[in-house]
Write a protein that holds these residues in place. Structure first.
Motif, PDB file in Angstrom:
ATOM      1  N   GLU A 218      47.873  39.042  16.499  1.00 31.58           N
ATOM      2  CA  GLU A 218      49.077  38.348  16.052  1.00 31.58           C
ATOM      3  C   GLU A 218      49.931  39.180  15.116  1.00 31.58           C
ATOM      4  OE1 GLU A 218      48.314  34.508  14.459  1.00 31.58           O
ATOM      5  OE2 GLU A 218      46.901  33.936  16.028  1.00 31.58           O
ATOM      6  N   ASN A 219      49.314  40.112  14.395  1.00 30.41           N
ATOM      7  CA  ASN A 219      50.021  40.791  13.306  1.00 30.41           C
ATOM      8  C   ASN A 219      50.240  42.276  13.529  1.00 30.41           C
ATOM      9  OD1 ASN A 219      49.939  38.489  11.170  1.00 30.41           O
ATOM     10  ND2 ASN A 219      47.830  38.636  11.913  1.00 30.41           N
ATOM     11  N   ASN A 220      49.738  42.819  14.624  1.00 34.19           N
ATOM     12  CA  ASN A 220      49.809  44.261  14.853  1.00 34.19           C
ATOM     13  C   ASN A 220      50.478  44.556  16.184  1.00 34.19           C
ATOM     14  OD1 ASN A 220      47.981  44.547  12.554  1.00 34.19           O
ATOM     15  ND2 ASN A 220      46.362  43.924  13.978  1.00 34.19           N
ATOM     16  N   TYR A 221      51.179  45.663  16.223  1.00 37.69           N
ATOM     17  CA  TYR A 221      51.832  46.037  17.473  1.00 37.69           C
ATOM     18  C   TYR A 221      52.151  47.529  17.456  1.00 37.69           C
ATOM     19  CZ  TYR A 221      56.188  45.823  14.731  1.00 37.69           C
ATOM     20  OH  TYR A 221      57.164  46.022  13.778  1.00 37.69           O
ATOM     21  N   TYR A 222      52.589  48.017  18.601  1.00 36.86           N
ATOM     22  CA  TYR A 222      53.108  49.379  18.668  1.00 36.86           C
ATOM     23  C   TYR A 222      54.357  49.394  19.536  1.00 36.86           C
ATOM     24  CZ  TYR A 222      50.690  49.732  23.222  1.00 36.86           C
ATOM     25  OH  TYR A 222      50.257  49.527  24.503  1.00 36.86           O
TER      26      TYR A 222
ATOM     27  N   LYS B  42      41.570  44.356  10.485  1.00 37.89           N
ATOM     28  CA  LYS B  42      40.383  43.701  11.045  1.00 37.89           C
ATOM     29  C   LYS B  42      40.631  43.165  12.449  1.00 37.89           C
ATOM     30  CE  LYS B  42      38.005  42.454   6.757  1.00 37.89           C
ATOM     31  NZ  LYS B  42      37.469  41.366   5.926  1.00 37.89           N
ATOM     32  N   GLU B  43      41.899  42.958  12.809  1.00 40.77           N
ATOM     33  CA  GLU B  43      42.227  42.474  14.146  1.00 40.77           C
ATOM     34  C   GLU B  43      42.340  43.618  15.148  1.00 40.77           C
ATOM     35  OE1 GLU B  43      45.794  40.194  13.926  1.00 40.77           O
ATOM     36  OE2 GLU B  43      44.981  38.707  12.549  1.00 40.77           O
ATOM     37  N   TRP B  44      42.330  44.846  14.653  1.00 37.25           N
ATOM     38  CA  TRP B  44      42.547  45.982  15.550  1.00 37.25           C
ATOM     39  C   TRP B  44      41.244  46.362  16.240  1.00 37.25           C
ATOM     40  CZ3 TRP B  44      47.241  47.566  16.873  1.00 37.25           C
ATOM     41  CH2 TRP B  44      47.345  48.699  17.674  1.00 37.25           C
ATOM     42  N   PRO B  45      41.273  46.789  17.506  1.00 32.79           N
ATOM     43  CA  PRO B  45      40.047  47.159  18.218  1.00 32.79           C
ATOM     44  C   PRO B  45      39.305  48.305  17.526  1.00 32.79           C
ATOM     45  CG  PRO B  45      41.885  46.943  19.751  1.00 32.79           C
ATOM     46  CD  PRO B  45      42.468  46.881  18.373  1.00 32.79           C
ATOM     47  N   LYS B  46      37.990  48.186  17.468  1.00 31.56           N
ATOM     48  CA  LYS B  46      37.160  49.245  16.882  1.00 31.56           C
ATOM     49  C   LYS B  46      36.723  50.210  17.981  1.00 31.56           C
ATOM     50  CE  LYS B  46      34.592  48.866  13.406  1.00 31.56           C
ATOM     51  NZ  LYS B  46      33.486  48.643  12.437  1.00 31.56           N
ATOM     52  N   GLU B  47      36.454  51.426  17.572  1.00 38.46           N
ATOM     53  CA  GLU B  47      35.931  52.389  18.534  1.00 38.46           C
ATOM     54  C   GLU B  47      34.565  51.918  19.028  1.00 38.46           C
ATOM     55  OE1 GLU B  47      34.700  57.091  18.901  1.00 38.46           O
ATOM     56  OE2 GLU B  47      36.237  56.516  17.446  1.00 38.46           O
ATOM     57  N   ASP B  48      34.380  51.977  20.341  1.00 34.11           N
ATOM     58  CA  ASP B  48      33.180  51.441  20.974  1.00 34.11           C
ATOM     59  C   ASP B  48      32.569  52.520  21.859  1.00 34.11           C
ATOM     60  OD1 ASP B  48      31.237  50.059  22.345  1.00 34.11           O
ATOM     61  OD2 ASP B  48      32.577  48.527  23.159  1.00 34.11           O
TER      62      ASP B  48
ATOM     63  N   LEU C  25      39.974  51.656  15.163  1.00 37.46           N
ATOM     64  CA  LEU C  25      39.375  51.661  13.837  1.00 37.46           C
ATOM     65  C   LEU C  25      37.919  52.094  13.995  1.00 37.46           C
ATOM     66  CD1 LEU C  25      39.320  50.992  10.808  1.00 37.46           C
ATOM     67  CD2 LEU C  25      38.820  48.613  11.429  1.00 37.46           C
ATOM     68  N   VAL C  26      37.544  53.179  13.332  1.00 35.30           N
ATOM     69  CA  VAL C  26      36.172  53.681  13.431  1.00 35.30           C
ATOM     70  C   VAL C  26      35.272  52.948  12.441  1.00 35.30           C
ATOM     71  CG1 VAL C  26      34.675  55.706  13.286  1.00 35.30           C
ATOM     72  CG2 VAL C  26      36.994  55.928  14.202  1.00 35.30           C
ATOM     73  N   THR C  27      35.648  52.967  11.159  1.00 35.04           N
ATOM     74  CA  THR C  27      34.873  52.254  10.144  1.00 35.04           C
ATOM     75  C   THR C  27      35.736  51.994   8.919  1.00 35.04           C
ATOM     76  OG1 THR C  27      32.904  52.332   8.719  1.00 35.04           O
ATOM     77  CG2 THR C  27      33.976  54.422   9.187  1.00 35.04           C
ATOM     78  N   ASP C  28      35.436  50.894   8.243  1.00 36.79           N
ATOM     79  CA  ASP C  28      36.103  50.580   6.979  1.00 36.79           C
ATOM     80  C   ASP C  28      35.152  50.809   5.798  1.00 36.79           C
ATOM     81  OD1 ASP C  28      34.342  48.470   7.237  1.00 36.79           O
ATOM     82  OD2 ASP C  28      35.887  46.971   7.618  1.00 36.79           O
TER      83      ASP C  28
END
Length: 366
Positions: free
Chosen positions: A46-50, A82-88, A131-134
């Motif tokens: 909802e809050n992020n885009y490119y 936190k809503e952004w996809p993490k590296e998997d 996002l790799v890690t916070d």
């Protein structure tokens, strides 16, 4: 109105209300509204885009004429990390190109999480930001990064010299150095050991399987690679090749010893993922090392610095990601674009997964 009709009308009204309050329906309507209001944006949550923005003209220190390339690249706007996809590691599509890794605070807001430094990655063509890690939130700076060859472990050296490792497979964070220490780190070829300078001129290895830390008897530098049983290291005045198992010296490729200390000192250095080529430069000269041939080319003109060097020295990049700057050293082309609209970067970007796509940083036809 009969009782039966009243019951049917109430039931219909209840179903209508339930449909209006259905979370999926509400989210779909909100997404549709955003798409209509901002057709140039691709939302992620909802809050992020490119948005897609064209690369453009570039200004950086080079002594070689390069063709400026124009191409659309993503520019990221992230309010809620936190809503952004993490590296998997299980998502093979993320690893079909080499990747860059860097420390970035995605927002300058007062929110501690969003303004905190986190480790991110993206493909070399600017896509697939993850996002790799916070785990690095709370560090004032991230001064060095190192990714294991199998992509599983990311190590960092933060402010105060503290070193940590994040395991993408388990989500576990391990602190391997709590006190001030040098920054150099290097992974073993099998990704089991992280070699690092624990104290000045004292070197150790951390065992990712046992957690044990033990001393080693060879120098550790960040501009180095373990590959094919060899450890190849760019030092102050040349490149050293050693047997990674016995530490025996196999070759030394030094710059011209007739030069003064300042003229032959390698201030900016990089090495390709297989240890076949290396780069070094200072304000006077550029040096290109063909490690397989055991030669070094000294240049005063007609060269482009390489702070990050790709496979076979085909591509290179500058490691400051306020603006991404990539050079095709074979095609003599350059791309420059801003990947982030706001936020703050810390330290230098690095390359990992460097052998994917045969080391080429763009897919064919791009």
């Amino acid at each position: 109105m009969s009782t039966l009709k009243k019951i049917l009308l109430l039931a219909l009204f209840s179903i209508t209300l339930m449909g209006c309050n259905d979370p999926e329906s509400v989210a779909a309507e909100a997404a549709q509204l955003r798409a209509e209001q901002h057709p140039d944006r691709t939302y992620v949550g909802e809050n992020n885009y490119y948005t897609m923005e064209s690369s453009g003209d570039i200004q950086f220190t080079t002594k070689k004429d390069l063709k400026v390339m124009y191409q659309d690249f993503p520019r990221y706007f992230i309010e809620k990390a936190k809503e952004w996809p993490k590296e998997d590691l299980n998502d093979a599509s993320s690893y079909d190109l080499p990747r860059f890794q860097f420390a970035w605070a995605n927002s300058s807001s007062k929110d501690e999480y969003e303004s905190g430094l986190k480790i991110w990655s993206m493909k070399t063509d600017g896509t697939d930001l993850r996002l790799v890690t916070d785990a690095t939130i709370g560090f004032a700076s991230i001064r060095n990064l190192a990714r294991s060859p199998n992509n599983r472990y990311v190590a960092w050296a933060g402010s105060g010299g503290q070193k940590g490792v994040y395991d993408l497979k388990t989500g576990k964070v391990t602190v391997i150095q709590k006190t001030t220490s040098p920054l150099d780190m290097l992974w073993s070829e099998d990704s089991r050991y992280l070699y690092h300078e624990r104290y000045r001129n004292r070197y150790s290895r951390w065992d990712s399987e046992t957690g044990e830390i033990s001393e080693v008897d060879f120098d550790v530098r960040t501009t180095a690679v373990n590959f094919g049983g060899k450890r190849t290291t760019v030092l102050d005045f040349g490149v050293l090749v050693e047997n990674a198992n016995t530490n025996d010296e196999l070759n030394w490729i030094g710059v011209d010893r007739s030069l003064s200390m300042d003229e032959r000192s390698l201030d900016v250095t990089s090495i390709d993922p297989e240890g076949r080529y290396a780069w070094g430069s200072n304000p006077f000269f550029g040096f290109f090392f063909d490690i397989e041939k055991g030669t070094v080319k000294q240049m005063t003109t007609d060269y482009t610095p390489a702070q990050i060097l790709g496979k076979d020295a085909h591509f290179s990049a500058l490691d400051s990601f306020a603006k991404v700057r990539i050079v095709d050293r074979v095609g003599e082309q350059v791309w420059s674009w801003r990947a982030f609209y706001y936020g703050a970067l810390s330290g230098d970007a690095i390359l990992y997964n460097g052998l994917a796509n045969n080391g080429l940083w763009f897919k064919e036809g791009k």
